[in-house]
Motif scaffolding. Sequence first.
Motif, PDB file in Angstrom:
ATOM      1  N   LEU B   6     -14.054  94.549 101.814  1.00 23.20           N
ATOM      2  CA  LEU B   6     -15.483  93.943 101.802  1.00 23.20           C
ATOM      3  C   LEU B   6     -15.447  92.923 100.819  1.00 23.20           C
ATOM      4  O   LEU B   6     -15.797  91.795 100.947  1.00 23.20           O
ATOM      5  CB  LEU B   6     -16.573  95.108 101.595  1.00 23.20           C
ATOM      6  N   LEU B   7     -14.873  93.098  99.648  1.00 22.06           N
ATOM      7  CA  LEU B   7     -14.996  92.046  98.591  1.00 22.06           C
ATOM      8  C   LEU B   7     -13.978  90.920  99.076  1.00 22.06           C
ATOM      9  O   LEU B   7     -14.501  89.846  98.784  1.00 22.06           O
ATOM     10  CB  LEU B   7     -14.182  92.683  97.153  1.00 22.06           C
ATOM     11  N   ALA B   8     -12.775  91.264  99.803  1.00 23.55           N
ATOM     12  CA  ALA B   8     -11.973  90.129 100.178  1.00 23.55           C
ATOM     13  C   ALA B   8     -12.632  89.229 101.317  1.00 23.55           C
ATOM     14  O   ALA B   8     -12.800  88.046 101.303  1.00 23.55           O
ATOM     15  CB  ALA B   8     -10.748  90.541 100.948  1.00 23.55           C
ATOM     16  N   GLU B   9     -13.641  89.961 102.131  1.00 22.64           N
ATOM     17  CA  GLU B   9     -14.255  89.104 103.063  1.00 22.64           C
ATOM     18  C   GLU B   9     -15.337  88.321 102.380  1.00 22.64           C
ATOM     19  O   GLU B   9     -15.719  87.165 102.631  1.00 22.64           O
ATOM     20  CB  GLU B   9     -15.202  90.146 103.963  1.00 22.64           C
ATOM     21  N   LEU B  10     -16.137  89.044 101.280  1.00 22.60           N
ATOM     22  CA  LEU B  10     -17.092  88.016 100.548  1.00 22.60           C
ATOM     23  C   LEU B  10     -16.407  86.897 100.042  1.00 22.60           C
ATOM     24  O   LEU B  10     -16.952  85.750 100.060  1.00 22.60           O
ATOM     25  CB  LEU B  10     -17.697  89.013  99.475  1.00 22.60           C
ATOM     26  N   ILE B  11     -15.169  87.059  99.376  1.00 22.85           N
ATOM     27  CA  ILE B  11     -14.502  86.007  98.703  1.00 22.85           C
ATOM     28  C   ILE B  11     -14.268  84.921  99.880  1.00 22.85           C
ATOM     29  O   ILE B  11     -14.657  83.483  99.716  1.00 22.85           O
ATOM     30  CB  ILE B  11     -13.218  86.387  97.853  1.00 22.85           C
ATOM     31  N   SER B  12     -13.747  85.385 100.717  1.00 24.28           N
ATOM     32  CA  SER B  12     -13.390  84.289 101.949  1.00 24.28           C
ATOM     33  C   SER B  12     -14.557  83.569 102.419  1.00 24.28           C
ATOM     34  O   SER B  12     -14.463  82.322 102.918  1.00 24.28           O
ATOM     35  CB  SER B  12     -12.353  84.898 102.923  1.00 24.28           C
ATOM     36  N   SER B  13     -15.564  84.184 102.526  1.00 23.54           N
ATOM     37  CA  SER B  13     -16.979  83.880 103.072  1.00 23.54           C
ATOM     38  C   SER B  13     -17.579  82.635 102.103  1.00 23.54           C
ATOM     39  O   SER B  13     -17.962  81.819 102.592  1.00 23.54           O
ATOM     40  CB  SER B  13     -17.901  84.638 103.421  1.00 23.54           C
ATOM     41  N   LEU B  14     -17.476  83.031 100.842  1.00 26.83           N
ATOM     42  CA  LEU B  14     -18.025  81.942  99.804  1.00 26.83           C
ATOM     43  C   LEU B  14     -17.305  80.983  99.777  1.00 26.83           C
ATOM     44  O   LEU B  14     -17.838  79.680  99.392  1.00 26.83           O
ATOM     45  CB  LEU B  14     -17.759  82.620  98.483  1.00 26.83           C
ATOM     46  N   THR B  15     -15.847  80.818 100.477  1.00 22.17           N
ATOM     47  CA  THR B  15     -15.042  79.263 100.526  1.00 22.17           C
ATOM     48  C   THR B  15     -15.759  78.490 101.639  1.00 22.17           C
ATOM     49  O   THR B  15     -15.094  77.255 101.508  1.00 22.17           O
ATOM     50  CB  THR B  15     -13.593  79.683 100.836  1.00 22.17           C
ATOM     51  N   CYS B  16     -16.683  79.048 102.356  1.00 20.03           N
ATOM     52  CA  CYS B  16     -17.177  77.970 103.382  1.00 20.03           C
ATOM     53  C   CYS B  16     -18.174  76.942 102.626  1.00 20.03           C
ATOM     54  O   CYS B  16     -18.439  76.067 103.276  1.00 20.03           O
ATOM     55  CB  CYS B  16     -18.141  78.902 104.337  1.00 20.03           C
ATOM     56  N   LEU B  17     -18.637  77.400 101.555  1.00 18.69           N
ATOM     57  CA  LEU B  17     -19.377  76.327 100.625  1.00 18.69           C
ATOM     58  C   LEU B  17     -18.447  75.126 100.280  1.00 18.69           C
ATOM     59  O   LEU B  17     -17.315  75.243  99.645  1.00 18.69           O
ATOM     60  CB  LEU B  17     -19.971  76.722  99.325  1.00 18.69           C
ATOM     61  N   PRO B  18     -19.147  73.900 100.174  1.00 18.51           N
ATOM     62  CA  PRO B  18     -18.190  72.802  99.958  1.00 18.51           C
ATOM     63  C   PRO B  18     -17.934  72.673  98.341  1.00 18.51           C
ATOM     64  O   PRO B  18     -18.587  73.123  97.602  1.00 18.51           O
ATOM     65  CB  PRO B  18     -19.346  71.490 100.387  1.00 18.51           C
ATOM     66  N   GLY B  19     -16.657  72.331  98.147  1.00 16.22           N
ATOM     67  CA  GLY B  19     -16.251  72.204  96.682  1.00 16.22           C
ATOM     68  C   GLY B  19     -15.755  73.805  96.119  1.00 16.22           C
ATOM     69  O   GLY B  19     -15.645  73.781  94.833  1.00 16.22           O
ATOM     70  N   VAL B  20     -15.885  74.710  97.006  1.00 17.57           N
ATOM     71  CA  VAL B  20     -15.378  76.161  96.316  1.00 17.57           C
ATOM     72  C   VAL B  20     -14.216  76.671  97.049  1.00 17.57           C
ATOM     73  O   VAL B  20     -14.186  76.682  98.363  1.00 17.57           O
ATOM     74  CB  VAL B  20     -16.589  77.014  96.741  1.00 17.57           C
ATOM     75  N   GLY B  21     -13.391  76.536  96.222  1.00 21.37           N
ATOM     76  CA  GLY B  21     -11.851  77.243  96.552  1.00 21.37           C
ATOM     77  C   GLY B  21     -12.007  78.839  96.399  1.00 21.37           C
ATOM     78  O   GLY B  21     -13.027  79.305  96.059  1.00 21.37           O
ATOM     79  N   ASN B  22     -10.610  79.447  96.608  1.00 25.35           N
ATOM     80  CA  ASN B  22     -10.319  80.693  96.514  1.00 25.35           C
ATOM     81  C   ASN B  22     -10.889  80.963  95.112  1.00 25.35           C
ATOM     82  O   ASN B  22     -11.481  82.080  95.079  1.00 25.35           O
ATOM     83  CB  ASN B  22      -9.122  80.857  96.834  1.00 25.35           C
TER      84      ASN B  22
END
Lengths: 199, 199
Positions: B6-22
């Motif tokens: 779930l944490l991995a999914e949260l992190i990958s979902s947050l990268t949909c924000l512009p300028g936000v990498g891993n």
Amino acid sequence: MKFSPLLAELISSLTCLPGVGNKSAQRMAFNLLERNREGALKLSSVLHNAMEHIRHCERCRTFTEHPVCEICQHPKRNSSGLLCIVESPQDVVAIEQTSSYQGMYFVLMGHLSPIDGIGPADIGLDELEQRLQNEPIEEVILATNPTVEGEATAHYIAQLCQQFDIGASRIAHGVPVGGELEYIDGNTLTHAFSGRRKL
Amino acid sequence: MKFSPLLAELISSLTCLPGVGNKSAQRMAFNLLERNREGALKLSSVLHNAMEHIRHCERCRTFTEHPVCEICQHPKRNSSGLLCIVESPQDVVAIEQTSSYQGMYFVLMGHLSPIDGIGPADIGLDELEQRLQNEPIEEVILATNPTVEGEATAHYIAQLCQQFDIGASRIAHGVPVGGELEYIDGNTLTHAFSGRRKL
């Protein structure tokens, strides 16, 4: 008039993210609305799920959606007799990425800081004491940060280990691999010299 | 093992924000989990609401959760006879912050770009044509960006205005207020000279 009420609310909600101010939040809001509504809906649901379900592991206090995290459930790690103490779940991730450590963890979720009112109970040292008492731990590796508070916390835990007759070690401080001596600060160099090893 | 699923999914979902990498996404995820679960839950629900309800204004195409945006509903602005053409809703915000313009807007949501397959219909020029035909518009102010595509779009719309016998003007290009001449690029200086006004 500046933004429609809902858009203004979206922008102000986005500023809850660390490092995101008003201007970045505007850029994010417009970008999501223009280009990535699906990604934003996905983020919305995952965010909700994560905040509702991710809790602390009952044994090591790291973040997990299960009662006990994967590392603590690992039989080989459980029988290693090694317990590494770190300040945050990010530290666990950093250590795990090296693949060089195969023991268990205990995550303090902070460090001792009397000035902020953070005492032993706040960083789970009573739970740690119980683990030291009940589990066959042979060595505690203190991997708290090399800051004043981190060092103080490490010393406190080392004393705790002495009570239970368990060996405690501190990770080495010195010159980072790949670093150049001339750019290393004096404090680190002093540590590197006092911690020198025979070849 | 790195993160719980779930944490991995949260992190990958947050990268949909512009300028936000891993790496930034990791920092955001841990920060929200540790310090601001309430803010994150709020963000989750606002994000969902905004993506579901914010659509384009039926008259000016800017973002709004109402069928027609506040500016288009304003009676004084409607009777001003001024229509400002901009490329994006952010441009509307920038102009509104100056409080110097009291007319209506039309938001293209892009610019003409044949190479990317973006033609007049994609930036709403058929809707604009209908407004030019049906509304008592006296002047169209072309405030598209001073880029090659922005200029081309402005020229195209100026020709459209000619068909309906409506005056079209372009916002002035020149030396920014507070700027120093020696640091201004040549192109802008040329514009500033050719656009000089009598005192």
